[in-house]
Enzyme design. Structure first.
Site, PDB file in Angstrom:
ATOM      1  N   LYS A 117     -14.187  -2.243   8.161  1.00 32.52           N
ATOM      2  CA  LYS A 117     -13.488  -2.962   9.236  1.00 32.52           C
ATOM      3  C   LYS A 117     -12.011  -3.070   8.874  1.00 32.52           C
ATOM      4  O   LYS A 117     -11.660  -3.486   7.771  1.00 32.52           O
ATOM      5  CB  LYS A 117     -14.111  -4.353   9.395  1.00 32.52           C
ATOM      6  CG  LYS A 117     -13.302  -5.373  10.186  1.00 32.52           C
ATOM      7  CD  LYS A 117     -13.991  -6.726  10.112  1.00 32.52           C
ATOM      8  CE  LYS A 117     -13.166  -7.843  10.744  1.00 32.52           C
ATOM      9  NZ  LYS A 117     -11.982  -8.202   9.931  1.00 32.52           N
ATOM     10  N   ASP A 118     -11.136  -2.682   9.820  1.00 30.70           N
ATOM     11  CA  ASP A 118      -9.705  -2.785   9.555  1.00 30.70           C
ATOM     12  C   ASP A 118      -8.971  -3.327  10.771  1.00 30.70           C
ATOM     13  O   ASP A 118      -9.598  -3.802  11.728  1.00 30.70           O
ATOM     14  CB  ASP A 118      -9.139  -1.429   9.110  1.00 30.70           C
ATOM     15  CG  ASP A 118      -8.854  -0.488  10.274  1.00 30.70           C
ATOM     16  OD1 ASP A 118      -9.392  -0.689  11.384  1.00 30.70           O
ATOM     17  OD2 ASP A 118      -8.055   0.461  10.087  1.00 30.70           O
ATOM     18  N   GLU A 133      -6.084  -1.465  12.152  1.00 31.33           N
ATOM     19  CA  GLU A 133      -5.195  -0.435  12.706  1.00 31.33           C
ATOM     20  C   GLU A 133      -5.896   0.842  13.185  1.00 31.33           C
ATOM     21  O   GLU A 133      -5.425   1.505  14.105  1.00 31.33           O
ATOM     22  CB  GLU A 133      -4.140  -0.013  11.664  1.00 31.33           C
ATOM     23  CG  GLU A 133      -3.067  -1.027  11.368  1.00 31.33           C
ATOM     24  CD  GLU A 133      -3.462  -2.048  10.327  1.00 31.33           C
ATOM     25  OE1 GLU A 133      -2.876  -3.149  10.316  1.00 31.33           O
ATOM     26  OE2 GLU A 133      -4.365  -1.767   9.516  1.00 31.33           O
ATOM     27  N   THR A 148      -6.214  -0.480   3.370  1.00 29.53           N
ATOM     28  CA  THR A 148      -7.340  -1.238   2.857  1.00 29.53           C
ATOM     29  C   THR A 148      -8.204  -1.723   4.018  1.00 29.53           C
ATOM     30  O   THR A 148      -7.768  -1.728   5.166  1.00 29.53           O
ATOM     31  CB  THR A 148      -6.852  -2.426   2.016  1.00 29.53           C
ATOM     32  OG1 THR A 148      -5.903  -3.191   2.786  1.00 29.53           O
ATOM     33  CG2 THR A 148      -6.162  -1.942   0.756  1.00 29.53           C
ATOM     34  N   GLU A 162       0.815  -1.209   0.000  1.00 35.91           N
ATOM     35  CA  GLU A 162       0.000   0.000   0.000  1.00 35.91           C
ATOM     36  C   GLU A 162       0.850   1.261   0.000  1.00 35.91           C
ATOM     37  O   GLU A 162       0.442   2.295  -0.541  1.00 35.91           O
ATOM     38  CB  GLU A 162      -0.910   0.009   1.235  1.00 35.91           C
ATOM     39  CG  GLU A 162      -1.861  -1.179   1.327  1.00 35.91           C
ATOM     40  CD  GLU A 162      -2.447  -1.364   2.720  1.00 35.91           C
ATOM     41  OE1 GLU A 162      -3.466  -2.073   2.829  1.00 35.91           O
ATOM     42  OE2 GLU A 162      -1.889  -0.818   3.691  1.00 35.91           O
ATOM     43  N   ASP A 208     -12.539  -6.266   0.301  1.00 29.87           N
ATOM     44  CA  ASP A 208     -13.365  -7.471   0.422  1.00 29.87           C
ATOM     45  C   ASP A 208     -14.706  -7.129   1.075  1.00 29.87           C
ATOM     46  O   ASP A 208     -14.796  -6.202   1.871  1.00 29.87           O
ATOM     47  CB  ASP A 208     -12.646  -8.540   1.247  1.00 29.87           C
ATOM     48  CG  ASP A 208     -12.163  -8.025   2.591  1.00 29.87           C
ATOM     49  OD1 ASP A 208     -12.856  -8.269   3.590  1.00 29.87           O
ATOM     50  OD2 ASP A 208     -11.095  -7.378   2.647  1.00 29.87           O
TER      51      ASP A 208
END
Length: 267
Positions: free
Chosen positions: A199-200, A202, A116, A38, A225
């Protein structure tokens, strides 16, 4: 006991300094990005160089890329690779550590956490969508004791950027953070309670440190996703990572271009 004259003077001085900082153009930005995949396109876009003399403690894998872009001092911080396993240091522990260290070393005016994320089609998310987070919270810190439960969720509103949001036509949604790529039934219940669109692994950790040290932070997340879709998360994430990273990098570039020359209240 009434505040002393010195206490009052110090408070006035602090408020005056804060006002001056608010009303001068943003100068230094720290961009926290968990994965090298990224980070590198932005490193190339902004023509940044890897810091040969690290501002971080000796022995940590954290990497700083820095340079000047459109009169902004840009610092991309990547937590690096695990020294044993060689994979990206994803998750809340590395994110909170590098955020704290970067703030201490670089004294930024603004933090951007870019990356992401998974998205929920029930909340309108599609693959490749880029969201600006409005709120962040944890979904895997379950402490079923009064008040500790609220601390575990750690809900925080992020720095408000209404002009940026409108002018760049970005989507907005609530972000929920946890240390697992998959989603257990307990996590799902917490995410629903958080009213999250994305939703991640970090965001809420970066937000906690930024809030603690009083540095404004914004969160730019691109959907790789669909969590409530019919494909396995890990499979869909890997399948879409390259294409979605391109969308993320384009959005981050647009945000940085927009920030150039502006003061915090103008965002």
């Amino acid at each position: 006991m009434a505040p002393s004259l010195n206490d009052k003077s110090e408070k006035v001085a602090e408020e005056s300094m804060a006002s001056q900082l608010q009303n001068r153009p943003i100068s230094t930005i720290v961009i926290i990005i968990a994965m090298q995949t990224e980070a590198l396109p932005l490193v190339n876009k902004f023509q940044l160089s890897e810091d040969p003399d690290s501002v971080f403690p000796k022995g940590v894998p954290w990497v700083r890329y820095h340079g000047i872009y459109r009169n902004l001092n840009i610092n991309i911080i990547w937590p690096g690779q695990d020294t044993v396993l060689g994979v990206d240091c994803v998750g809340t522990v590395s994110a909170s550590l590098v955020t704290y260290a970067a703030i201490q070393a670089l004294q930024p005016d603004l933090i951007i956490n870019a990356g992401t994320a998974g998205g929920f089609k029930a909340k309108g998310a599609c693959i490749g969508d880029v969201f600006l987070a409005s709120d962040v919270a944890f979904h895997d810190r379950r402490i079923p004791i009064p008040v500790f439960d609220l601390y575990g969720v750690g809900l925080r509103q992020v720095f408000s950027t209404p002009n940026l949001l409108k002018d760049l036509n970005l989507k907005i949604g609530k972000l929920s953070t946890g240390d697992s790529l998959d989603m257990s039934p307990q996590d799902e219940a917490s995410i629903i309670a958080n009213d999250a669109t994305i939703k991640d692994m970090e965001g809420a950790a970066v937000a906690y440190v930024a809030d603690l040290l009083k540095i404004p932070a914004i969160f730019i997340k691109a959907v790789t996703d669909i969590i409530d879709g019919d494909k396995p998360t890990s499979e869909e994430f890997l399948q879409n990572l390259a294409a979605v990273t391109a969308a993320l990098d384009q959005a981050v570039t647009q945000v940085v271009d927009y920030i150039s020359g502006k003061c915090l209240p103008e965002l």
